[in-house]
Design an enzyme around this catalytic site. Structure first.
Site, PDB file in Angstrom:
ATOM      1  N   ASP A 177       0.723  -1.241  -0.087  1.00 42.75           N
ATOM      2  CA  ASP A 177       0.123  -0.103  -0.076  1.00 42.75           C
ATOM      3  C   ASP A 177       0.798   1.138  -0.009  1.00 42.75           C
ATOM      4  O   ASP A 177       0.411   2.297  -0.657  1.00 42.75           O
ATOM      5  CB  ASP A 177      -0.990  -0.067   1.072  1.00 42.75           C
ATOM      6  N   ARG A 243     -19.034  -9.117  -3.359  1.00 37.00           N
ATOM      7  CA  ARG A 243     -17.987  -8.995  -2.077  1.00 37.00           C
ATOM      8  C   ARG A 243     -18.164  -7.276  -1.722  1.00 37.00           C
ATOM      9  O   ARG A 243     -17.687  -6.523  -2.753  1.00 37.00           O
ATOM     10  CB  ARG A 243     -16.708  -9.225  -2.346  1.00 37.00           C
TER      11      ARG A 243
END
Ligand SMILES: *[C@@H]1O[C@H](CO)[C@@H](O)[C@H](O)[C@H]1NC(C)=O
Length: 265
Positions: A177, A243
């Site tokens: 990230d 999802r």
């Protein structure tokens, strides 16, 4: 005999996936400490008391209530009903207004069909849940709450098995990230759907040297981790169902802080 043994060894090496958090368990808190990568070295003196000294991962299944999850899922469904990617991955960012729309993004706050889509109560719940996650991360990693800020992008995501149409639909590549978004120091995910029930595939995978560790999405599960290369990860491709999750991102850098979203804009 020999052959049989070799086959077992081969498979256990090639497919080593250890659940860190299985869908069926309810975990009040589970954590693991990992030594920090060198990614934070340059920032240590700038953001003292916030840059992680101890890196790792932590799961909280009881931090967010069932009714909060239901309210957030409803916000995601409402928002995405006026947009959505032609590929399998769509996002809604209530801070910037970014909403996947076809093969691009639009600003949901400028969409005629989205006028009055959200109310003050929606933003109140969103901020309240965000604050709980903020506190839990600061507390767990032993850092000052006042030196840790929400950052961009913080967004709802919806993933279906529809084939990708643009690079924005390709969520499954392994990444760090902090490399994708320089401002990130702590990443968290709040899952709004159950793995194996609302969707198949779509497990979160921490890619470690010896074995991979999975986080199986569970409604209300918060998974938080330090954003450096100690936490290389990917999301498995979703093979069925839908999802929903929220990515809630934090930074130690006040220049990258973002405000809570509001209804009056
Ligand atoms: C962990 O997952 C990555 C990405 O899917 C894969 O390339 C790697 O082989 C896996 N490692 C193990 C030990 O299974």
């Amino acid at each position: 005999m020999m052959v049989g043994i070799m086959v077992v060894v081969y498979f256990s090496k090639a497919n080593k996936m250890v659940p860190f958090a299985a869908q069926k368990e309810e975990i009040s808190k589970r954590s693991v400490e990992i030594s920090c990568s060198k990614d934070y070295a340059d920032e240590l003196r700038h953001f003292q008391g916030c840059i992680p000294k101890k890196c790792g991962r932590v799961i909280f299944d009881t931090l967010v209530t069932t009714s909060e999850v239901a309210a957030l899922l409803n916000i995601a469904e409402r928002g995405l009903s006026v947009g959505g990617s032609t590929g399998g991955a769509s996002i809604l960012d209530l801070h910037s207004g970014a909403l996947s729309h076809g093969n691009a993004f639009v600003n949901i706050f400028k969409l005629e069909e989205a006028k009055n889509l959200f109310n003050a109560q929606d933003f109140k719940i969103y901020s309240h849940v965000k604050n709980k996650i903020h506190h839990a991360i600061a507390n767990h990693f032993g850092i000052s709450r006042s030196g840790l800020y929400l950052t961009h992008p913080t967004f709802f995501s919806r993933i279906t098995p529809v084939p990708p149409q643009t690079i924005h639909d390709e969520y499954w590549h392994p990444h760090v990230d902090k490399e994708t978004y320089e401002s990130f120091h702590y990443t968290s995910l709040l899952y709004l759907s159950d793995f194996g029930h609302h969707f198949d595939g779509g497990r979160f995978i921490f890619i470690d040297k010896d074995s991979n560790k999975t986080v199986e999405p569970r409604r209300g599960r918060v998974s938080a981790f330090t954003s450096g290369s100690e936490n290389l990860h990917c999301v498995e491709r979703v093979t069925g169902g839908t999802r929903y999750a929220i990515t809630v991102s934090f930074t130690c850098d006040p220049n990258h802080a973002i405000d809570d979203p509001t209804v009056n804009r």
